[in-house]
Design a protein around this motif. Sequence first.
Motif, PDB file in Angstrom:
ATOM      1  N   ASN A 224      -8.874  -2.617  14.584  1.00 21.65           N
ATOM      2  CA  ASN A 224      -8.943  -1.877  13.101  1.00 21.65           C
ATOM      3  C   ASN A 224     -10.090  -2.731  11.776  1.00 21.65           C
ATOM      4  O   ASN A 224     -10.166  -2.067  11.542  1.00 21.65           O
TER       5      ASN A 224
ATOM      6  N   LYS B 102      -6.997  -4.837   4.235  1.00 22.21           N
ATOM      7  CA  LYS B 102      -5.866  -3.058   4.344  1.00 22.21           C
ATOM      8  C   LYS B 102      -5.880  -2.201   5.074  1.00 22.21           C
ATOM      9  O   LYS B 102      -4.795  -2.005   5.540  1.00 22.21           O
ATOM     10  N   ASP B 103      -7.282  -1.740   6.176  1.00 26.27           N
ATOM     11  CA  ASP B 103      -7.204  -1.803   7.133  1.00 26.27           C
ATOM     12  C   ASP B 103      -6.367  -1.808   7.986  1.00 26.27           C
ATOM     13  O   ASP B 103      -6.611  -1.545   9.235  1.00 26.27           O
TER      14      ASP B 103
ATOM     15  N   SER C 209     -12.201  -4.193   4.166  1.00 23.34           N
ATOM     16  CA  SER C 209     -11.003  -4.195   5.532  1.00 23.34           C
ATOM     17  C   SER C 209      -9.968  -4.999   5.078  1.00 23.34           C
ATOM     18  O   SER C 209      -8.740  -4.559   6.539  1.00 23.34           O
TER      19      SER C 209
ATOM     20  N   ASP D 145       1.176  -0.993  -0.268  1.00 18.08           N
ATOM     21  CA  ASP D 145      -0.052  -0.202  -0.113  1.00 18.08           C
ATOM     22  C   ASP D 145       0.612   1.523  -0.045  1.00 18.08           C
ATOM     23  O   ASP D 145       2.010   0.702  -0.108  1.00 18.08           O
TER      24      ASP D 145
ATOM     25  N   SER E  39      -4.348   0.556  10.315  1.00 14.33           N
ATOM     26  CA  SER E  39      -5.262   1.756   9.772  1.00 14.33           C
ATOM     27  C   SER E  39      -4.809   2.756  10.633  1.00 14.33           C
ATOM     28  O   SER E  39      -4.744   3.715  10.648  1.00 14.33           O
ATOM     29  N   ASP E  40      -4.673   2.228  12.150  1.00  9.48           N
ATOM     30  CA  ASP E  40      -4.652   3.324  13.003  1.00  9.48           C
ATOM     31  C   ASP E  40      -3.617   2.958  13.902  1.00  9.48           C
ATOM     32  O   ASP E  40      -4.234   1.335  14.661  1.00  9.48           O
TER      33      ASP E  40
ATOM     34  N   SER F  78     -12.914  -0.636  10.841  1.00 10.20           N
ATOM     35  CA  SER F  78     -12.722  -0.957   9.299  1.00 10.20           C
ATOM     36  C   SER F  78     -14.612  -1.475   8.346  1.00 10.20           C
ATOM     37  O   SER F  78     -15.276  -1.030   7.743  1.00 10.20           O
TER      38      SER F  78
ATOM     39  N   ASN G 108       1.433   2.993   2.295  1.00 12.91           N
ATOM     40  CA  ASN G 108       2.393   3.712   3.426  1.00 12.91           C
ATOM     41  C   ASN G 108       3.698   2.413   3.456  1.00 12.91           C
ATOM     42  O   ASN G 108       3.909   2.220   4.553  1.00 12.91           O
TER      43      ASN G 108
END
Length: 311
Positions: free
Chosen positions: A126, A197-198, A195, A51, A201-202, A130, A53
């Motif tokens: 996460n 790939k999240d 979801s 991704d 995310s946090d 998501s 990031n």
Amino acid sequence: MSYNKKAVYFFCTDYERDEVAPRVLDYLKNTYSLKLSDTKFDNRNIYKYIDENNNLFTYVETDKVLSYDYNKYIPILNKLFSDYDVAGVVNWHGGEKAPDKILTVHSTGDVVGGIYAPSHPFYLRNLLVSMEKHRVENNLDDFKVMTEGTHWTGTIRGGDINLIDKYKVPLFDIEIGSTLDSWSNEIAVKILATSLKDVFSDDDPVKVLLCTGGMHFEDTFSNIIIDKDCKISVGHVLPNQWLVQGEYDKDEKYNLLKKCANSITGNIDGIVVHDNLKSGYKNQIKKLAEELNVPTFKHKKLRNPKDLPIW
């Protein structure tokens, strides 16, 4: 090549064994630019996606649901994916009394036997947050996003529970349930796939709870996680039925509670005790809380998260 974080997901591609995983993997292949790896997993394909990031997502095909053949798969997991941050088994949820129209993620373990795989509350949260976000965005109003009691699907196939903790990467089951109509729901498949790939995310700090007692699915345990403003997650959920079967009220079983707590990444900030637990089990749980120097409180207090004694 160096990556920020790495996640690996497993998909049984046999529709006779799993109605969900092949659909989710097909969605990923059709939606994202996946790269076929030169490496094989038990002679099956591995796909990779990086991704924005620099997080690596690895999608692995399997002949069986991963937990159905741990004797075979554990050595391969440790050879290829021991340095990953998180792992997930995408599959179906079912059962005679299983709720329908659910998207669910749960930690791995056998409560009765007291064997717990590593659990990472940040990543569990996460995924669930998501799912809930995408469920709302896609107007999938008749579905619910939930966590459930910690368990290992290999148990129902006679698998050796002593293998559960032999793969040291936090491992979740990620599922759609619990009928063919739900398993084949294209929007639910999209939500689950998106979801995945999240999971990174946090990375803000969250308060971590150990939840004890109650049913396999407890709304209060799930709702506290999917409330994105709460910053609360759960390490393991130990339903009443399995605590009773495991005789967790006996002094000699106290070490199983400690094993459970020790399998959770990070510190536990509080222990939730469901009202239906009898005093013998509550006493053991309070003993653990005292040792960890954290509060215990009733599950009903989760309905007012700002008032919890964990802040």
